[in-house]
Design a protein around this motif. Structure first.
Motif, PDB file in Angstrom:
ATOM      1  N   SER A  52       0.847  -1.190   0.000  1.00 27.34           N
ATOM      2  CA  SER A  52       0.000   0.000   0.000  1.00 27.34           C
ATOM      3  C   SER A  52       0.883   1.241   0.000  1.00 27.34           C
ATOM      4  CB  SER A  52      -0.901   0.018   1.226  1.00 27.34           C
ATOM      5  OG  SER A  52      -1.669   1.203   1.265  1.00 27.34           O
ATOM      6  N   SER A  54       0.030   4.272   0.304  1.00 24.94           N
ATOM      7  CA  SER A  54      -0.435   5.332   1.205  1.00 24.94           C
ATOM      8  C   SER A  54       0.216   5.253   2.577  1.00 24.94           C
ATOM      9  CB  SER A  54      -1.951   5.288   1.348  1.00 24.94           C
ATOM     10  OG  SER A  54      -2.363   4.067   1.929  1.00 24.94           O
ATOM     11  N   ASP A  55       0.477   4.028   3.058  1.00 25.35           N
ATOM     12  CA  ASP A  55       1.062   3.903   4.394  1.00 25.35           C
ATOM     13  C   ASP A  55       2.232   2.937   4.461  1.00 25.35           C
ATOM     14  OD1 ASP A  55      -1.395   1.632   5.961  1.00 25.35           O
ATOM     15  OD2 ASP A  55      -0.132   1.436   4.184  1.00 25.35           O
ATOM     16  N   SER A  57       2.241  -0.230   4.149  1.00 23.62           N
ATOM     17  CA  SER A  57       1.942  -1.548   4.708  1.00 23.62           C
ATOM     18  C   SER A  57       2.095  -2.623   3.639  1.00 23.62           C
ATOM     19  CB  SER A  57       0.543  -1.580   5.314  1.00 23.62           C
ATOM     20  OG  SER A  57      -0.433  -1.248   4.352  1.00 23.62           O
ATOM     21  N   ASN A  59       1.689  -7.114   2.769  1.00 26.88           N
ATOM     22  CA  ASN A  59       1.040  -8.375   3.114  1.00 26.88           C
ATOM     23  C   ASN A  59       1.634  -9.467   2.238  1.00 26.88           C
ATOM     24  OD1 ASN A  59      -1.221 -10.534   3.004  1.00 26.88           O
ATOM     25  ND2 ASN A  59      -1.854  -9.162   4.647  1.00 26.88           N
ATOM     26  N   LYS A 102      -6.597   3.889  -0.506  1.00 29.29           N
ATOM     27  CA  LYS A 102      -5.797   4.359   0.623  1.00 29.29           C
ATOM     28  C   LYS A 102      -6.149   3.467   1.802  1.00 29.29           C
ATOM     29  CE  LYS A 102      -4.761   8.591   3.212  1.00 29.29           C
ATOM     30  NZ  LYS A 102      -5.161  10.001   3.448  1.00 29.29           N
ATOM     31  N   ASP A 104      -4.797   0.155   4.653  1.00 30.29           N
ATOM     32  CA  ASP A 104      -3.783  -0.639   5.337  1.00 30.29           C
ATOM     33  C   ASP A 104      -3.983  -2.079   4.895  1.00 30.29           C
ATOM     34  OD1 ASP A 104      -2.868  -1.109   8.864  1.00 30.29           O
ATOM     35  OD2 ASP A 104      -2.275  -2.180   7.061  1.00 30.29           O
ATOM     36  N   THR A 106      -2.158  -4.683   5.939  1.00 24.42           N
ATOM     37  CA  THR A 106      -1.499  -5.591   6.868  1.00 24.42           C
ATOM     38  C   THR A 106      -2.294  -6.875   7.076  1.00 24.42           C
ATOM     39  OG1 THR A 106      -0.525  -3.713   8.039  1.00 24.42           O
ATOM     40  CG2 THR A 106      -0.549  -5.827   9.183  1.00 24.42           C
TER      41      THR A 106
END
Length: 126
Positions: A52, A54-55, A57, A59, A102, A104, A106
């Protein structure tokens, strides 16, 4: 025109490494999620990893966790998939895809993507 181009695939021996690249053009990766997928003929497509923008993160699928790292180079507008300790079962065509989101990632990657690359072949010999 939004476009994703994968590169970096090839033939490698078991235990080897490859770094796949997903270069984006026509848009910047900020606020996009980039996912990596793989597919073997006759089998369902499998999600490998996602990032991602945006942050930051990430996976990973359980099948690659600990062996694969996803990262982004903002200056090059490119997302990478570093794959280590490759196994024959990693053999597949690898695709990257994007979705403007946008979020997360995770806990999970987005289920849908708008744009897909053409794929790059990864072959791991035993």
């Amino acid at each position: 025109q939004l476009q994703l181009v994968e590169s970096g695939g090839g033939l490698v021996q078991t235990g080897g490494s490859l770094r796949l690249s997903c270069a984006a053009s026509g848009f910047t990766l900020g606020y996009y999620v980039i996912g990596w997928f793989r597919q073997v003929p006759g089998k369902a497509r499998e999600g490998v990893s996602c990032f991602s923008s945006s942050d930051g993160s990430t996976n990973y699928a359980d099948s690659v966790k600990g062996r694969v790292t996803i990262s982004r180079d903002s200056a090059k507008n490119t997302v990478y998939l570093q794959m280590n300790s490759l196994k024959p079962e990693d053999t597949a065509v690898y695709y990257c895809a994007s979705i403007k989101a946008k979020v997360d990632v995770t806990t999970h990657c987005p289920p849908f993507y708008d744009y897909w690359g053409q794929g790059t072949q990864v072959t791991v010999s035993s």
